[in-house]
Design an enzyme around this catalytic site. Structure first.
Site, PDB file in Angstrom:
ATOM      1  N   HIS A 183     -16.124  56.539  10.162  1.00  0.00           N
ATOM      2  CA  HIS A 183     -15.490  57.796  10.669  1.00  0.00           C
ATOM      3  C   HIS A 183     -15.373  57.293  12.194  1.00  0.00           C
ATOM      4  O   HIS A 183     -16.462  56.356  13.003  1.00  0.00           O
ATOM      5  CB  HIS A 183     -15.732  58.914  10.945  1.00  0.00           C
ATOM      6  CG  HIS A 183     -17.830  58.879  11.484  1.00  0.00           C
ATOM      7  ND1 HIS A 183     -18.530  58.433  10.396  1.00  0.00           N
ATOM      8  CD2 HIS A 183     -18.453  59.523  12.588  1.00  0.00           C
ATOM      9  CE1 HIS A 183     -19.401  58.626  11.161  1.00  0.00           C
ATOM     10  NE2 HIS A 183     -19.322  59.672  11.895  1.00  0.00           N
ATOM     11  N   HIS A 243     -15.928  58.547  16.560  1.00  0.00           N
ATOM     12  CA  HIS A 243     -16.689  60.110  17.251  1.00  0.00           C
ATOM     13  C   HIS A 243     -15.379  59.216  18.652  1.00  0.00           C
ATOM     14  O   HIS A 243     -16.527  58.408  19.499  1.00  0.00           O
ATOM     15  CB  HIS A 243     -17.971  60.074  17.809  1.00  0.00           C
ATOM     16  CG  HIS A 243     -19.007  60.656  16.551  1.00  0.00           C
ATOM     17  ND1 HIS A 243     -18.837  62.334  16.191  1.00  0.00           N
ATOM     18  CD2 HIS A 243     -19.340  60.084  14.988  1.00  0.00           C
ATOM     19  CE1 HIS A 243     -19.743  61.886  15.633  1.00  0.00           C
ATOM     20  NE2 HIS A 243     -19.612  60.869  14.596  1.00  0.00           N
ATOM     21  N   TYR A 262     -25.625  63.730  21.823  1.00  0.00           N
ATOM     22  CA  TYR A 262     -25.186  63.926  19.965  1.00  0.00           C
ATOM     23  C   TYR A 262     -24.616  62.645  19.884  1.00  0.00           C
ATOM     24  O   TYR A 262     -24.969  62.651  18.300  1.00  0.00           O
ATOM     25  CB  TYR A 262     -24.335  65.309  19.801  1.00  0.00           C
ATOM     26  CG  TYR A 262     -24.212  65.053  19.017  1.00  0.00           C
ATOM     27  CD1 TYR A 262     -21.913  65.887  18.897  1.00  0.00           C
ATOM     28  CD2 TYR A 262     -24.488  65.714  17.584  1.00  0.00           C
ATOM     29  CE1 TYR A 262     -21.851  65.050  17.408  1.00  0.00           C
ATOM     30  CE2 TYR A 262     -24.106  66.149  16.604  1.00  0.00           C
ATOM     31  CZ  TYR A 262     -22.716  66.101  16.059  1.00  0.00           C
ATOM     32  OH  TYR A 262     -21.618  65.717  15.138  1.00  0.00           O
ATOM     33  N   GLN A 306     -26.057  60.398  16.199  1.00  0.00           N
ATOM     34  CA  GLN A 306     -25.190  59.961  14.996  1.00  0.00           C
ATOM     35  C   GLN A 306     -25.028  59.209  14.799  1.00  0.00           C
ATOM     36  O   GLN A 306     -24.816  58.761  13.312  1.00  0.00           O
ATOM     37  CB  GLN A 306     -23.513  60.425  15.143  1.00  0.00           C
ATOM     38  CG  GLN A 306     -23.591  62.487  15.467  1.00  0.00           C
ATOM     39  CD  GLN A 306     -24.742  63.229  14.367  1.00  0.00           C
ATOM     40  OE1 GLN A 306     -23.771  62.575  13.704  1.00  0.00           O
ATOM     41  NE2 GLN A 306     -25.508  64.177  15.187  1.00  0.00           N
TER      42      GLN A 306
END
Length: 128
Positions: free
Chosen positions: A58, A60, A120, A124
């Site tokens: 993924h 971000h 944050y 991750q």
């Protein structure tokens, strides 16, 4: 605060999207190429990337945008253009093409400091 001719704004979006079937294809040179392409898109569209993390399954993206761009437009730009550019430049067969899932996550950073959101995103990275 940032300004355009008619607006003063502080709009920061956190956008997350995944490769189709959540395959872990975003590693090594693929990840570096995708990251470069995302930066190209931001430059072309006049957006500021605050933080970008490409994980194996993924992405971000923490991006600042003027108010004329809806979060859905930003997600579609980054997903669509990155897939087309990557596939045109680097994929010599269908197996090597990058395909994204149809959905995405978009959140705003409102009154939360950009440092909090960056923290944050970086946390991750440590998760599997």
């Amino acid at each position: 605060m940032k300004t355009t001719r008619h607006a003063t704004y502080n709009l920061n979006y956190h956008i997350v999207w995944l490769p189709k079937y959540r395959r872990s294809v975003l590693t090594g040179t693929v990840a570096r190429h995708v990251e470069d392409i995302i930066h190209e898109i931001a430059d072309d569209k006049g957006l500021e990337i605050i933080d970008l993390t490409v994980q194996p399954d993924h992405i971000h993206l923490f991006v600042s945008s003027p108010p004329k761009h809806a979060p859905s437009l930003l997600a579609n730009w980054f997903k669509g253009i990155s897939s087309r550019k990557y596939n045109h430049r680097y994929a010599s067969s269908d197996d090597q093409k990058i395909k994204w899932t149809r959905g995405y996550y978009a959140g705003t950073a409102g009154e939360v400091s950009s440092e909090t959101v960056q923290d944050y995103i970086q946390r991750q990275e440590a998760k599997p």
